[in-house]
Design a protein around this motif. Structure first.
Motif, mmCIF file in Angstrom:
data_model
loop_
_atom_site.group_PDB
_atom_site.id
_atom_site.type_symbol
_atom_site.label_atom_id
_atom_site.label_comp_id
_atom_site.label_asym_id
_atom_site.label_seq_id
_atom_site.Cartn_x
_atom_site.Cartn_y
_atom_site.Cartn_z
ATOM 1 N N ARG A 52 35.953 41.571 95.174
ATOM 2 C CA ARG A 52 34.916 41.970 95.838
ATOM 3 C C ARG A 52 34.581 41.039 97.150
ATOM 4 N N GLY A 53 34.706 41.527 98.406
ATOM 5 C CA GLY A 53 34.743 40.839 99.434
ATOM 6 C C GLY A 53 33.192 41.039 100.326
ATOM 7 N N ALA A 54 32.682 42.320 100.197
ATOM 8 C CA ALA A 54 31.235 42.442 100.581
ATOM 9 C C ALA A 54 30.539 43.507 99.968
ATOM 10 N N VAL A 55 29.123 43.712 99.923
ATOM 11 C CA VAL A 55 28.489 44.661 99.391
ATOM 12 C C VAL A 55 27.185 44.938 100.385
ATOM 13 N N ALA A 56 26.884 45.986 100.439
ATOM 14 C CA ALA A 56 25.580 46.101 100.887
ATOM 15 C C ALA A 56 24.922 47.358 100.840
ATOM 16 N N SER A 57 23.465 47.534 100.481
ATOM 17 C CA SER A 57 22.959 48.745 99.990
ATOM 18 C C SER A 57 21.408 48.620 100.301
ATOM 19 N N ALA B 214 26.090 55.239 105.146
ATOM 20 C CA ALA B 214 25.930 55.338 103.545
ATOM 21 C C ALA B 214 24.773 54.491 102.977
ATOM 22 N N ASP B 215 24.617 54.614 102.005
ATOM 23 C CA ASP B 215 23.417 54.050 101.194
ATOM 24 C C ASP B 215 23.976 52.839 100.407
ATOM 25 N N PHE B 216 25.103 52.734 100.023
ATOM 26 C CA PHE B 216 25.696 51.866 99.514
ATOM 27 C C PHE B 216 27.174 51.520 99.652
ATOM 28 N N VAL B 217 27.583 50.400 100.160
ATOM 29 C CA VAL B 217 28.983 50.200 100.905
ATOM 30 C C VAL B 217 29.552 49.009 100.101
ATOM 31 N N THR B 218 30.777 49.088 99.578
ATOM 32 C CA THR B 218 31.558 47.857 98.976
ATOM 33 C C THR B 218 33.019 47.594 99.948
ATOM 34 N N HIS C 39 19.564 46.662 98.281
ATOM 35 C CA HIS C 39 19.896 45.154 97.983
ATOM 36 C C HIS C 39 20.714 45.076 97.053
ATOM 37 N N GLY C 40 21.786 45.775 97.001
ATOM 38 C CA GLY C 40 23.031 45.587 96.117
ATOM 39 C C GLY C 40 22.718 45.665 94.769
ATOM 40 N N ALA C 41 21.746 46.250 94.324
ATOM 41 C CA ALA C 41 21.313 46.368 92.911
ATOM 42 C C ALA C 41 22.672 47.117 92.130
ATOM 43 N N GLU C 42 23.162 48.179 92.820
ATOM 44 C CA GLU C 42 24.073 48.831 92.397
ATOM 45 C C GLU C 42 25.451 48.101 92.101
ATOM 46 N N SER C 43 25.752 46.970 92.442
ATOM 47 C CA SER C 43 27.086 46.291 92.258
ATOM 48 C C SER C 43 27.004 45.506 91.218
#
Length: 815
Positions: free
Chosen positions: A322-327, A289-293, A330-334
């Motif tokens: 929120r436990g984690a985010v990857a994108s 994926a491109d964005f994972v939470t 660089h997480g701009a979507e969170s």
């Protein structure tokens, strides 16, 4: 040379026949005009015996049905088959399967019929072979193809024709690019064909990728084909054959297994909940994926306040943190940082996945009005701004409990999520879920273990004004930080201090719990103030009783261990020591260096009735007592003597600060890897009382002497500058001496000690044990010890070798 009438047919001249089939030729009247050698072998008649005769004469009696079949074939000019009985030349009857076919032309000299005959088992074998050949070449689900030496198609089966949508009749004579233009990478494919044609060595499992009519633009099918050469009877290459299978599902499954295998090395590398969640997110981006939470539910407490107390916000409830985010961005979507509470509407797919425990797959993210995003406009704005178009949400479940949800989103990758993607996501999350649950359980257990440690070991070591103490504790169970070693510093009466070091069998939480029981027992027994050997005897009995109370306990949980108990007296400048199987103390003298006092070892606790012995050590000014457990001197690769020498070598300089000496000893472990056992170090540096801090009087066993003793005590308090304590001290001295004179025995002694408190002691040789009691209003005595207790900060009685000592302790003014 053949006999007259004998005919030799090849398979091409007798269609449907195979080696061993008997063949006869009949004319229009049904007379035999041709007879093969196989017919002679089968019936024993030569051509001369049958040529010109009606074929019906060879039939056994009663074979009217065979004659009817022959007549029907003649009448219809169509092939007929029947089971007949034929008379052999030697007279026996032979059953045969006969096939009668019309025959015209082919130079058969006017013959009209061809008769083929086989024994029944040969017929069955022939039919079975034909059926197998048809199944392999025609009806097989595996695609089959034959090329000529010029790599032109000779034949394809219906499976291959159907998969490509091209009838099988359109393939022969054409090359690969003519039939499948641009679909197969032809040059390397034909290179393999030519290699097989030239060498004759089969090629097995050659794989290639191509798109089929049902594939999406982002996926291709994978095929595996095996090639082999077809040679004639002389070994001359005639053709090439290929058998091809669709291995797309197998290759995708293998790719998933490879990914999951790699994931197992990258997810769950620590027992930290947030680190584990981040590893899951990092691994999935951009692989899947491109964005994972990764959002964690209340089952995984990572915040300071429970989510249930946060209430709702604009119709949305705080369900996750929120436990984690990857994108890839660089997480701009969170919209939420790690640890922050996440509010979601009840109708969202996040809640659906959490409640049902089933994954949610939206290949095309629904952004139409009227859905759950209307209740979450901020999230909808981020989705539209970043171009998110495909969504998967997978619940994080482990051991029957849902720990949260993982969301996988695509915005840069144009391909939508498919079922295979969801399967991979679920397997990744399932593996991560176990790691998260392990980390969660570890965090919970570690919290409990640390609380246990804080309550079992001394938080602040206090030696009072007579002893400087420092300690170090190195658990072998680094994960939990607790073990079976313990140490303690216990204030005793008469300005004395007890030093304790013990080691329970095992390490970890169970050993820590056992250690807590022993430490409590030692503290309780220390209140009785027995001699060190007596205390260890009582402690050993206590351990035996505790073990007897649970006879069915696992052998590994049986209570036992070692202990060293020492009593330091700052007045006598001595250390009385007894040990139960524990390593001996070290004595560090600024002049002599390290010495090893002789203290009898005794048996470890819990091994049965034992006898312990107290040894007295004379202390010198500036000396240091070093107590420790065996984990400090035992290692996996060296004996105890080496360990003691290592510790002794680190105790320099002898008069150095205790903190520095403790650190120097512990630093000897820094390069030796994990500890084999818990290690404890306790250092104590005595501070002796000066003669002017102690006053002692021998008191005659005469009531008249009590008054003089009270006056002497008051005078000493005045000299010490403690006039405020005179009234209470006179009361205490008077009551204690009166009890000793009336109920005790000579010699009687009064002692006052001034250090961090004022201690008053009255000793006598009497065997009795004074006890306070409630006196009745009419009683003239019985109130002495009650008055002493009320006038003291604490008081007590201890047994001595000469009798007993009753003592009282008062706080100094301003303390």
């Amino acid at each position: 040379m053949n006999d007259p009438g004998e005919v030799v047919f090849g398979l091409g001249a007798a269609p449907g026949a195979h080696p061993g089939t008997a063949v006869a030729v009949l004319d229009a009247a049904g007379r035999v005009t041709g007879w093969t050698p196989e017919a002679r072998r089968l019936l024993g008649h030569g051509p001369a015996q049958v040529t010109g005769r009606p074929a019906a004469e060879l039939l056994a009696e009663g074979e009217g049905s065979a004659r009817e079949v022959l007549a029907a074939a003649v009448g219809s000019r169509r092939t007929r088959s029947a089971r007949v009985r034929v008379r052999h030349r030697d007279g026996r009857v032979i059953p045969l399967d006969v096939r009668i076919s019309p025959l015209s032309g082919r130079g058969a000299d006017g013959a009209a019929w061809l008769v083929r005959a086989d024994e029944p088992d040969e017929t069955a074998r022939s039919r079975w072979n034909a059926a197998v050949l048809e199944a392999i070449l025609v009806r097989s689900p595996v695609a089959a193809v034959v090329w000529d030496p010029q790599l032109r198609y000779l034949w394809v089966n219906e499976t291959l024709a159907r998969e490509n949508g091209i009838p099988s009749g359109l393939w022969p004579g054409r090359r690969i690019d003519d039939v499948l233009p641009g679909i197969v990478d032809t040059p390397p494919f034909e290179a393999v064909l030519r290699e097989v044609l030239a060498s004759g060595v089969p090629v097995l499992g050659y794989e290639y990728n191509r798109q089929t009519a049902g594939d999406s633009p982002h996926h291709k099918h994978t095929y595996s084909i095996s090639f082999f050469r077809i040679d004639d009877a002389d070994g001359v290459p005639m053709a090439l054959a290929g058998m091809r299978a669709d291995v797309t599902a197998t290759r995708r499954a293998r790719a998933r297994l490879d990914l999951l295998s790699e994931a197992s090395t990258r997810i769950g590398t620590t027992l930290d909940v947030l680190r584990t969640a981040q590893e899951l997110a990092d691994y999935a981006v951009p692989l899947l994926a491109d964005f994972v939470t990764v959002d964690l539910s209340e089952a995984v407490p990572i915040g300071d306040e429970p989510l249930a107390r946060l209430g709702s916000e604009a119709g949305r409830t705080a369900v996750f943190r929120r436990g984690a985010v990857a994108s890839t961005h660089h997480g701009a979507e969170s919209r939420w940082a790690t640890g922050e509470a996440i509010y979601v509407p009840p109708s969202s797919p996040f809640i659906e996945a959490l409640v049902t425990g089933r994954s949610v797959l939206q290949p095309v993210l629904d952004l139409s009005p009227g859905n759950w995003l209307d209740e979450d406009p901020a999230r909808a704005e981020v989705i539209r701004a970043t171009g998110m178009h495909s969504l998967m949400i997978t619940p994080i479940r482990a051991r029957g409990e849902t720990l949260g949800v993982a969301a996988f989103i695509r915005h840069d990758t144009p391909a939508p999520f498919e079922e295979d993607d969801l399967l991979l996501a679920e397997e990744l999350v399932a593996r991560a879920a176990l790691c998260l649950d392990n980390a969660r359980r570890y965090a919970s257990e570690r919290t409990a273990a640390l609380a246990l440690q804080r309550n079992l070991l001394p938080r602040h070591l206090e030696g009072g004004g007579t002893l400087e103490v420092r300690s170090r504790y190195l658990p072998a169970d680094v994960a939990h930080g607790v073990g079976g070693d313990w140490y303690d510093v216990i204030p005793l009466s008469g300005a004395r201090t007890a030093l304790v070091v013990g080691d329970v069998v095992g390490h970890g939480i169970n050993a820590a719990a056992a250690m807590g029981r022993l430490r409590t027992a030692v503290r309780t027994l220390a209140e009785l103030d027995p001699a060190p050997d007596e205390l260890l005897t009582l402690l050993d009995r206590t351990v035996a009783q505790l073990n007897e109370e649970d006879p069915d306990a696992d052998p590994g949980s049986t209570l036992g261990g070692t202990c060293l108990y020492a009593v330091y007296d700052p007045v006598l400048r001595t250390l009385d020591v007894a040990r139960a199987g524990h390593p001996p103390p070290l004595l560090l003298d600024p002049t002599v260096g390290v010495s090893f006092p002789d203290v009898p070892a005794g048996l470890p606790l819990g091994l049965g009735p034992a006898v312990f012995e107290t040894s007295r050590i004379e202390l010198s000014e500036g000396s240091t007592v070093v107590l420790y457990t065996d984990g400090l001197i035992e290692t996996r690769d060296h004996d105890i003597d080496f360990g003691i020498a290592r510790v002794a070598g680190a105790l320099t300089p002898p008069d150095g600060p205790l903190d520095d000496l403790c650190s120097a000893v512990c630093d000897t472990f820094s390069t030796r890897g994990p500890l084999a056992d818990d290690a404890t170090l306790l250092m104590a540096r005595p501070r002796f009382l000066t003669p002017d801090q102690v006053a002692t009087w021998d008191v005659p066993a005469d009531p008249a002497a009590v008054g003089a003793a009270r006056a002497s005590a008051a005078g000493r308090l005045a000299a010490w500058g403690l006039p405020e304590l005179v009234p209470a001290t006179e009361l205490i001295v008077g009551e204690l001496l009166a009890n000793a004179v009336l109920h005790g025995a000579a010699p009687i002694r009064l002692r006052l000690i001034r250090h961090t408190a004022l201690v008053c002691e009255v000793s006598d040789a009497g065997p009795g044990q004074p006890r306070p009691r409630l006196a009745e209003p009419e009683d003239e005595d019985g109130r002495g010890l009650t008055l002493v207790a009320r006038s003291s900060r604490r008081w007590g009685i201890r047994r001595t070798s000469e009798g007993k000592t009753v003592w009282s302790e008062q706080a100094l003014p301003g303390s």
